[in-house]
Design a protein around this motif. Structure first.
Motif, PDB file in Angstrom:
ATOM      1  N   MET A   1      46.212  24.182  35.981  1.00  0.00           N
ATOM      2  CA  MET A   1      47.062  24.992  35.108  1.00  0.00           C
ATOM      3  C   MET A   1      47.879  25.972  35.948  1.00  0.00           C
ATOM      4  O   MET A   1      47.357  26.583  36.875  1.00  0.00           O
ATOM      5  CB  MET A   1      46.204  25.761  34.093  1.00  0.00           C
ATOM      6  CG  MET A   1      47.003  26.604  33.103  1.00  0.00           C
ATOM      7  SD  MET A   1      45.938  27.532  31.976  1.00  0.00           S
ATOM      8  CE  MET A   1      45.188  26.190  31.050  1.00  0.00           C
ATOM      9  N   THR A   2      49.149  26.107  35.624  1.00  0.00           N
ATOM     10  CA  THR A   2      50.018  27.045  36.326  1.00  0.00           C
ATOM     11  C   THR A   2      49.643  28.477  35.973  1.00  0.00           C
ATOM     12  O   THR A   2      49.447  28.815  34.802  1.00  0.00           O
ATOM     13  CB  THR A   2      51.492  26.794  35.964  1.00  0.00           C
ATOM     14  OG1 THR A   2      51.847  25.476  36.360  1.00  0.00           O
ATOM     15  CG2 THR A   2      52.401  27.790  36.658  1.00  0.00           C
ATOM     16  N   VAL A   3      49.545  29.320  36.983  1.00  0.00           N
ATOM     17  CA  VAL A   3      49.223  30.729  36.785  1.00  0.00           C
ATOM     18  C   VAL A   3      50.520  31.519  36.671  1.00  0.00           C
ATOM     19  O   VAL A   3      51.452  31.323  37.462  1.00  0.00           O
ATOM     20  CB  VAL A   3      48.376  31.258  37.954  1.00  0.00           C
ATOM     21  CG1 VAL A   3      48.189  32.767  37.863  1.00  0.00           C
ATOM     22  CG2 VAL A   3      47.024  30.558  37.984  1.00  0.00           C
ATOM     23  N   ALA A   4      50.615  32.412  35.697  1.00  0.00           N
ATOM     24  CA  ALA A   4      51.763  33.309  35.595  1.00  0.00           C
ATOM     25  C   ALA A   4      51.608  34.424  36.627  1.00  0.00           C
ATOM     26  O   ALA A   4      50.528  35.004  36.763  1.00  0.00           O
ATOM     27  CB  ALA A   4      51.843  33.899  34.194  1.00  0.00           C
ATOM     28  N   PHE A   5      52.671  34.704  37.359  1.00  0.00           N
ATOM     29  CA  PHE A   5      52.661  35.774  38.350  1.00  0.00           C
ATOM     30  C   PHE A   5      53.646  36.831  37.858  1.00  0.00           C
ATOM     31  O   PHE A   5      54.865  36.638  37.937  1.00  0.00           O
ATOM     32  CB  PHE A   5      53.065  35.228  39.712  1.00  0.00           C
ATOM     33  CG  PHE A   5      52.835  36.164  40.871  1.00  0.00           C
ATOM     34  CD1 PHE A   5      52.185  37.382  40.726  1.00  0.00           C
ATOM     35  CD2 PHE A   5      53.264  35.819  42.146  1.00  0.00           C
ATOM     36  CE1 PHE A   5      51.970  38.224  41.795  1.00  0.00           C
ATOM     37  CE2 PHE A   5      53.050  36.646  43.234  1.00  0.00           C
ATOM     38  CZ  PHE A   5      52.407  37.851  43.052  1.00  0.00           C
ATOM     39  N   GLY A  64      43.074  31.866  27.501  1.00  0.00           N
ATOM     40  CA  GLY A  64      42.344  31.270  28.603  1.00  0.00           C
ATOM     41  C   GLY A  64      43.158  31.031  29.856  1.00  0.00           C
ATOM     42  O   GLY A  64      42.607  30.603  30.872  1.00  0.00           O
ATOM     43  N   SER A  65      44.457  31.279  29.803  1.00  0.00           N
ATOM     44  CA  SER A  65      45.288  31.027  30.980  1.00  0.00           C
ATOM     45  C   SER A  65      45.177  32.178  31.972  1.00  0.00           C
ATOM     46  O   SER A  65      44.746  33.282  31.650  1.00  0.00           O
ATOM     47  CB  SER A  65      46.743  30.794  30.580  1.00  0.00           C
ATOM     48  OG  SER A  65      47.274  31.925  29.923  1.00  0.00           O
ATOM     49  N   ARG A  89      42.747  35.396  31.737  1.00  0.00           N
ATOM     50  CA  ARG A  89      42.081  35.646  33.015  1.00  0.00           C
ATOM     51  C   ARG A  89      43.062  36.415  33.891  1.00  0.00           C
ATOM     52  O   ARG A  89      43.890  35.839  34.591  1.00  0.00           O
ATOM     53  CB  ARG A  89      41.693  34.325  33.684  1.00  0.00           C
ATOM     54  CG  ARG A  89      40.804  33.433  32.841  1.00  0.00           C
ATOM     55  CD  ARG A  89      39.481  34.087  32.529  1.00  0.00           C
ATOM     56  NE  ARG A  89      38.573  33.176  31.840  1.00  0.00           N
ATOM     57  CZ  ARG A  89      37.402  33.513  31.355  1.00  0.00           C
ATOM     58  NH1 ARG A  89      36.977  34.758  31.490  1.00  0.00           N
ATOM     59  NH2 ARG A  89      36.649  32.633  30.741  1.00  0.00           N
ATOM     60  N   ILE A  90      42.987  37.734  33.816  1.00  0.00           N
ATOM     61  CA  ILE A  90      43.958  38.578  34.508  1.00  0.00           C
ATOM     62  C   ILE A  90      43.371  39.055  35.834  1.00  0.00           C
ATOM     63  O   ILE A  90      42.245  39.551  35.898  1.00  0.00           O
ATOM     64  CB  ILE A  90      44.343  39.804  33.646  1.00  0.00           C
ATOM     65  CG1 ILE A  90      44.990  39.344  32.333  1.00  0.00           C
ATOM     66  CG2 ILE A  90      45.288  40.727  34.417  1.00  0.00           C
ATOM     67  CD1 ILE A  90      45.294  40.482  31.373  1.00  0.00           C
ATOM     68  N   LEU A 338      41.571  33.296  42.816  1.00  0.00           N
ATOM     69  CA  LEU A 338      41.921  32.849  41.469  1.00  0.00           C
ATOM     70  C   LEU A 338      40.832  31.956  40.885  1.00  0.00           C
ATOM     71  O   LEU A 338      40.496  32.055  39.703  1.00  0.00           O
ATOM     72  CB  LEU A 338      43.271  32.119  41.501  1.00  0.00           C
ATOM     73  CG  LEU A 338      44.478  32.975  41.903  1.00  0.00           C
ATOM     74  CD1 LEU A 338      45.723  32.111  42.047  1.00  0.00           C
ATOM     75  CD2 LEU A 338      44.716  34.097  40.907  1.00  0.00           C
ATOM     76  N   ASP A 339      40.259  31.096  41.713  1.00  0.00           N
ATOM     77  CA  ASP A 339      39.169  30.232  41.255  1.00  0.00           C
ATOM     78  C   ASP A 339      37.955  31.071  40.831  1.00  0.00           C
ATOM     79  O   ASP A 339      37.354  30.824  39.780  1.00  0.00           O
ATOM     80  CB  ASP A 339      38.757  29.249  42.348  1.00  0.00           C
ATOM     81  CG  ASP A 339      39.766  28.126  42.542  1.00  0.00           C
ATOM     82  OD1 ASP A 339      40.641  27.959  41.669  1.00  0.00           O
ATOM     83  OD2 ASP A 339      39.706  27.458  43.589  1.00  0.00           O
ATOM     84  N   GLN A 340      37.588  32.042  41.656  1.00  0.00           N
ATOM     85  CA  GLN A 340      36.429  32.874  41.335  1.00  0.00           C
ATOM     86  C   GLN A 340      36.632  33.682  40.066  1.00  0.00           C
ATOM     87  O   GLN A 340      35.668  33.980  39.361  1.00  0.00           O
ATOM     88  CB  GLN A 340      36.133  33.815  42.503  1.00  0.00           C
ATOM     89  CG  GLN A 340      35.591  33.123  43.742  1.00  0.00           C
ATOM     90  CD  GLN A 340      35.373  34.099  44.878  1.00  0.00           C
ATOM     91  OE1 GLN A 340      34.618  35.055  44.754  1.00  0.00           O
ATOM     92  NE2 GLN A 340      36.047  33.860  46.000  1.00  0.00           N
ATOM     93  N   GLU A 341      37.883  34.009  39.774  1.00  0.00           N
ATOM     94  CA  GLU A 341      38.168  34.798  38.575  1.00  0.00           C
ATOM     95  C   GLU A 341      38.499  33.919  37.369  1.00  0.00           C
ATOM     96  O   GLU A 341      38.937  34.419  36.326  1.00  0.00           O
ATOM     97  CB  GLU A 341      39.324  35.766  38.857  1.00  0.00           C
ATOM     98  CG  GLU A 341      38.983  36.841  39.873  1.00  0.00           C
ATOM     99  CD  GLU A 341      37.873  37.779  39.399  1.00  0.00           C
ATOM    100  OE1 GLU A 341      37.704  37.930  38.173  1.00  0.00           O
ATOM    101  OE2 GLU A 341      37.177  38.364  40.271  1.00  0.00           O
ATOM    102  N   GLY A 342      38.317  32.613  37.516  1.00  0.00           N
ATOM    103  CA  GLY A 342      38.511  31.711  36.379  1.00  0.00           C
ATOM    104  C   GLY A 342      39.939  31.328  36.082  1.00  0.00           C
ATOM    105  O   GLY A 342      40.233  30.787  35.008  1.00  0.00           O
ATOM    106  N   CYS A 343      40.845  31.578  37.017  1.00  0.00           N
ATOM    107  CA  CYS A 343      42.263  31.246  36.814  1.00  0.00           C
ATOM    108  C   CYS A 343      42.502  29.816  37.279  1.00  0.00           C
ATOM    109  O   CYS A 343      43.075  29.573  38.347  1.00  0.00           O
ATOM    110  CB  CYS A 343      43.166  32.204  37.581  1.00  0.00           C
ATOM    111  SG  CYS A 343      42.994  33.923  37.082  1.00  0.00           S
ATOM    112  N   ARG A 344      42.088  28.853  36.482  1.00  0.00           N
ATOM    113  CA  ARG A 344      42.179  27.448  36.877  1.00  0.00           C
ATOM    114  C   ARG A 344      43.285  26.745  36.097  1.00  0.00           C
ATOM    115  O   ARG A 344      43.674  27.165  35.031  1.00  0.00           O
ATOM    116  CB  ARG A 344      40.840  26.755  36.644  1.00  0.00           C
ATOM    117  CG  ARG A 344      39.718  27.372  37.483  1.00  0.00           C
ATOM    118  CD  ARG A 344      38.407  26.644  37.222  1.00  0.00           C
ATOM    119  NE  ARG A 344      37.304  27.295  37.944  1.00  0.00           N
ATOM    120  CZ  ARG A 344      36.988  27.050  39.201  1.00  0.00           C
ATOM    121  NH1 ARG A 344      37.700  26.181  39.885  1.00  0.00           N
ATOM    122  NH2 ARG A 344      35.984  27.660  39.781  1.00  0.00           N
TER     123      ARG A 344
END
Length: 344
Positions: A1-5, A64-65, A89-90, A338-344
């Motif tokens: 999933m693309t993460v918003a920055f 969830g994103s 997931r911020i 990002l993985d550790q914080e659930g941003c997948r």
């Protein structure tokens, strides 16, 4: 999933803006794309319209994103972040704690500090140096703060000018960067030297003071430089000077070392971490007491007078350049965060 920055617009060159742009590009190159979301505003003291714009952008993100949010945007607005903290997931990327900006009135610094503590207590947190991560954790009582140091691009060795006298300072002209201390130190030097200061120049009282003092000393203020012009400034440098009152890392330090240029810098924050030591244990520069123009002048005088010292520092800087981590390595570290914080 693309993460918003979520980032502020890159209006002027700065370490924070450079970090945001380079880490986003490096993440994409690793196959971990981020979608850049620019939110204009007077951050970290936004107007009501600024807060509403940020709230709308966060509301558009699916439940969830993941969202990586620049701390300049996030840390002053807990009332905007809180409604989304449980469903998204911020992760907040803290370039500089809000209260660490030099010259803030005590009540304003305390208010910003309290707002930052509220935000970071409900999100993941990543800082730009190990020192900054430890300080944030201790200061705000956080159980976990990640850190991802800036990368550094390989660069050709700087030939310098005469190997001694060309001094370069790369920093925005703000009280935190200490140009006033540098100018006071330079006024104490007798030997031949030339100094160029590169970085955005404001129109406030501090900037006007620096302009006047620099003009009297013959120090050249170029304003912001990028691309070939900035490369030319580094190429001509014999020594880079960073007299900051506060730094979480100090990207100008590693940019100098990437070119084999020694550094004289204030011993603040993450600067010793950025300067590091070469494989043989040598320092590629000198660290001086912060906010001490006399100590800065003494180190610069030593540089100008001691040929053996110059050669040792230059040799160490050239060794250190091969040890610097690149943006690909920084992006890998950010992926892990990002993985550790659930941003997948």
């Amino acid at each position: 999933m693309t993460v918003a920055f979520v980032v502020p617009p890159a209006v002027v060159p700065s370490g924070g803006n450079t970090y945001d742009a380079r880490i986003a590009a490096a993440l994409g190159a690793l196959g971990r794309p981020v979608r850049r979301v620019e939110v204009p505003g007077s951050w970290p003291r936004p107007t009501a319209a600024d807060r509403d714009r940020l709230s709308r952008e966060l509301a558009r993100l699916p439940d969830g994103s993941g969202a990586l949010v620049d701390g300049l945007v996030a840390c002053g607005v807990p009332e905007v972040v809180e409604p989304h903290a449980d469903r998204l997931r911020i992760v907040v990327l803290v370039h500089l704690p809000l209260a660490d900006e030099t010259g803030l009135p005590p009540d304003e610094a305390a208010a910003l500090d309290a707002r930052e503590r509220a935000v970071l207590g409900m999100t993941g947190v990543v800082a730009t140096s190990g020192w900054a991560a430890r300080r944030l954790a201790d200061h705000h009582g956080l159980a976990r703060v990640h850190h991802v140091a800036p990368g550094t691009d390989p660069a050709p060795l700087a030939p310098g000018t005469d190997g001694v006298s060309r001094l370069l300072c790369v920093a925005s002209v703000t009280p935190r960067k200490g140009h006033d201390l540098l100018l006071e130190a330079l006024a104490r030097l007798d030997g031949p030297w030339e100094c160029v200061c590169v970085g955005p120049i404001g129109r406030d009282a501090h900037a006007e003071h620096v302009r006047a003092r620099a003009g009297a000393l013959g120090v050249r203020l170029t304003g912001a430089l990028t691309g070939a012009a900035l490369e030319s400034a580094y190429s001509a440098a014999d020594l880079v000077v960073l007299p900051s009152r506060a730094e979480t890392f100090g990207m100008a330090v590693t940019e100098a070392l990437a070119r084999g240029v020694p550094v004289v810098a204030a011993r603040v924050g993450g600067v010793p971490e950025a300067l590091g030591r070469d494989a043989g244990g040598g320092r590629p520069g000198l660290l001086v007491a912060p906010e001490d123009a006399v100590a800065l002048a003494a180190s610069l005088r030593l540089w100008l007078a001691d040929r053996d010292l110059r050669e040792r520092l230059r040799t160490s800087a050239r060794r250190r350049r091969s040890e610097l981590a690149g943006w690909k390595q920084a992006a890998r570290a950010m992926c892990a965060v990002l993985d550790q914080e659930g941003c997948r």
